[in-house]
Each structure stands twice: as C-alpha cells, then as structure tokens.
Design a protein around this motif. Structure first.
Motif, PDB file in Angstrom:
ATOM      1  N   ASP A 149      31.456  46.676  49.836  1.00 17.76           N
ATOM      2  CA  ASP A 149      31.653  47.967  48.709  1.00 17.76           C
ATOM      3  C   ASP A 149      30.880  47.666  47.431  1.00 17.76           C
ATOM      4  O   ASP A 149      31.150  47.869  46.508  1.00 17.76           O
ATOM      5  N   LYS A 150      29.758  47.055  47.631  1.00 17.17           N
ATOM      6  CA  LYS A 150      28.770  46.562  46.678  1.00 17.17           C
ATOM      7  C   LYS A 150      29.167  45.761  45.344  1.00 17.17           C
ATOM      8  O   LYS A 150      28.500  44.563  45.492  1.00 17.17           O
ATOM      9  N   LYS A 151      30.228  46.021  44.713  1.00 12.66           N
ATOM     10  CA  LYS A 151      30.404  45.002  43.624  1.00 12.66           C
ATOM     11  C   LYS A 151      31.740  45.344  42.880  1.00 12.66           C
ATOM     12  O   LYS A 151      32.331  46.234  43.216  1.00 12.66           O
ATOM     13  N   THR A 152      32.277  44.175  42.130  1.00 11.50           N
ATOM     14  CA  THR A 152      33.425  44.272  41.520  1.00 11.50           C
ATOM     15  C   THR A 152      33.086  44.628  40.085  1.00 11.50           C
ATOM     16  O   THR A 152      32.206  44.590  39.580  1.00 11.50           O
ATOM     17  N   PHE A 153      34.302  44.874  39.477  1.00  8.96           N
ATOM     18  CA  PHE A 153      34.111  45.286  37.909  1.00  8.96           C
ATOM     19  C   PHE A 153      34.948  44.533  37.127  1.00  8.96           C
ATOM     20  O   PHE A 153      36.139  45.033  36.589  1.00  8.96           O
ATOM     21  N   ILE A 154      34.826  43.083  37.088  1.00 10.86           N
ATOM     22  CA  ILE A 154      35.758  42.146  36.374  1.00 10.86           C
ATOM     23  C   ILE A 154      35.293  41.734  34.707  1.00 10.86           C
ATOM     24  O   ILE A 154      34.076  41.638  35.042  1.00 10.86           O
ATOM     25  N   PHE A 155      36.291  41.822  33.962  1.00 10.77           N
ATOM     26  CA  PHE A 155      35.664  41.354  32.840  1.00 10.77           C
ATOM     27  C   PHE A 155      36.266  39.847  32.456  1.00 10.77           C
ATOM     28  O   PHE A 155      37.350  39.670  32.419  1.00 10.77           O
ATOM     29  N   PRO A 156      35.426  38.810  32.541  1.00  8.08           N
ATOM     30  CA  PRO A 156      35.844  37.461  32.773  1.00  8.08           C
ATOM     31  C   PRO A 156      35.599  36.731  31.336  1.00  8.08           C
ATOM     32  O   PRO A 156      34.804  36.893  30.514  1.00  8.08           O
ATOM     33  N   GLY A 157      36.742  35.792  31.295  1.00  6.76           N
ATOM     34  CA  GLY A 157      36.822  35.373  30.045  1.00  6.76           C
ATOM     35  C   GLY A 157      37.071  33.709  30.403  1.00  6.76           C
ATOM     36  O   GLY A 157      37.461  33.227  31.642  1.00  6.76           O
TER      37      GLY A 157
END
Length: 296
Positions: A149-157
């Motif tokens: 499904d192409k890509k994820t949308f995670i904001f990593p810290g």
C-alpha cells in the motif's frame, strides 16, 4: 495526514507532552481518567513501553484507546522485547490504527525490572528502529522492495540524555538518529538547565532537530535519592536535594521545582515533556504554576 505534534513543531510553536504509564493489568479505566485530565493541557501523551523492564499493558493498545478518546498519543516502542519482525508489525499496525507519533527507544535492561530471568531480544536498537520507520515511510518493504500500500505516515522521534558526560558520544548518537529519520528529540529528565542549553546549542540546533525537554516531578527527598541510585543517568544536584529535604511539604516543593524547570526549559528548547510517575494527575498543576498554556 500530519499529527498535531508534527504540525505544532513545524510551526515553531512550543510543544507540551506528558508521559503516562499503561496499567499493570487488563483494565484501562484509571489510565484513561488520568489522560482526560491531560487532554486540554498537552498536545500529546507519551505511552511508555515496558519502562524499567516492568510488565504493563502494551503501548499499542493504550495508544489506540487514547485516540478513541480524542487524545493524541506518542506511542513508545522499545527494542528490548521484540525481534525485528514483531517491531515491523507494530509499526504497520500503529499506522493502520491512525497512530502517527512513535518514539523509538532501545529499552531499559531487564536487570532493572522485576522479572530478571527474562531474555532480552535487542535485534534492533533505536537507530535501526528509526531507519525501519524511515524505510516504511518511503514505501520500502524489507524483503519485497515495495510495500503493497505504498508507504506509512509515521512521525518518528528519539530519546536523548542531555546530562550525558560524554558529549562526543552524545553528539554522534544524535547525529545517527537524525540521519536514520528522527524528526524530534524527547529527552530524559533534565535537572540542570545548563546541560539543556549546552545540548540544544551545540548538538540539536546545528542538526536542526527540535528538542522536547524532560521535566520530572520529584515527590520527596527519599524519592530523589532512590532515583539517583537506581535510574540510569540520573544526577539530581545537591541544591534540589536540599530543597526537598528541608521542605515542610516535600510534594508541594517538588511541584514547585518542576514548574520552575518547565518555565525555564520551554524557553530553551522547542517544548517540554512532563513526567510524574504515579502522580500524573499533578501535571496540570505544574503547568498552571508555570503559567504555560497550549499553543497551536
């Protein structure tokens, strides 16, 4: 698609986060009641993942429950307890559930916990975990080349300890985390603002990575001594120890110390991260005394 935390940091507004430990049991009721107290006081609530190697409800479940109650989570993922397949699954699962913020940590040693015969995994550590999220956000499958499904949308810290005495090692570590995809730094407790100033000016700012500074509520002199002895990296200075020791009401003094730190730190860093273990209900009072309100 962006989280409230990401939007606030990108706008250069000051961020406020708080830490919440999941319950040591199957019912989330108490934790959710505390989270409701924080709802209009912070941008996001960090859910710990096996902190100090103690069994608690998983961060994925608690983070989803927060979302269902209108509270943005920062889901913590520790590398200690899972192999890379399990970690990959948790990242994909978080994305599917709408959990956007993930704090990547290596994890406390099992020797610090209450089940010391447990076997640690550590197939990944925080930098490799960050890199995995970076790859997923680009749509890269570790085996087949491209995610279905192409890509994820995670904001990593990532986490950091500004009080670390080995500044060269600290600098190298933060640089590696930034290169691996970390978009923000959430620090461990900071007790001396000079350490935070040094960390921001010499390490984080040159790397252009925002810092959310850790403010920790000390509940008593005895509590502070315990933390100094058993929490890795903790170094509570004498002046704070003496304030707690001499106080007629140690808890009230601890709240005052935390509020002073919050007021100082938010002007040094990009925001503050409030930690009040087993006393999270006091976080709103710390913010009120510090005269700190949400910005969007």
């Amino acid at each position: 698609m962006k989280s409230k935390l990401q939007k606030t940091l990108e706008k250069k507004s000051k961020v406020i986060t708080a830490e919440l430990m999941p319950p040591r049991g199957g019912s989330p009721v108490r934790s959710l009641k505390i989270a409701q107290l924080l709802k209009d006081k912070v941008h996001a609530v960090n859910i710990t993942d096996g902190s100090r190697a103690v069994m608690r409800m998983c961060s994925l479940a608690m983070s989803k429950l927060l979302l269902e109650n209108g509270i943005e989570p920062v889901m913590q993922i520790s590398c200690r307890d899972r192999n890379k397949i399990a970690l990959q699954s948790d990242i994909l699962g978080a994305n599917a559930l709408g959990i956007k913020n993930i704090l990547c940590i290596t994890g406390d040693s099992v020797k610090s916990g209450d089940q010391q015969n447990t076997k640690a995994v550590h197939e990944f550590e925080s930098v490799r975990l960050l890199k995995q999220i970076q790859d997923f956000n680009k749509g890269i499958d570790p085996t087949f080349g491209e995610l279905s499904d192409k890509k994820t949308f995670i904001f990593p810290g990532a986490a950091a300890d500004p009080s670390c005495r080995n500044k060269k090692s600290l600098n190298n570590r933060i640089r590696k985390k930034k290169e691996a995809g970390a978009r923000f730094i959430q620090t461990q407790m900071v007790m001396e603002k000079e350490n935070l100033i040094d960390f921001c000016e010499k390490i984080a700012n040159p790397l252009e990575i925002p810092v959310i500074a850790g403010v920790f509520l000390l509940k008593s002199y005895k509590n502070a001594l315990f933390i100094n002895k058993y929490v890795p990296g903790a170094n509570i200075p004498e002046n704070i120890l003496n304030r707690l020791k001499d106080a007629k009401n140690p808890l009230d003094e601890g709240i005052q110390i935390a509020s002073e730190q919050a007021r100082d730190f938010i002007n040094i860093a990009n925001g503050i991260h409030l930690m009040a273990i087993k006393a999270e209900n006091l976080i709103p009072e710390i913010l009120e005394r510090a005269n700190i309100n949400l910005e969007y």
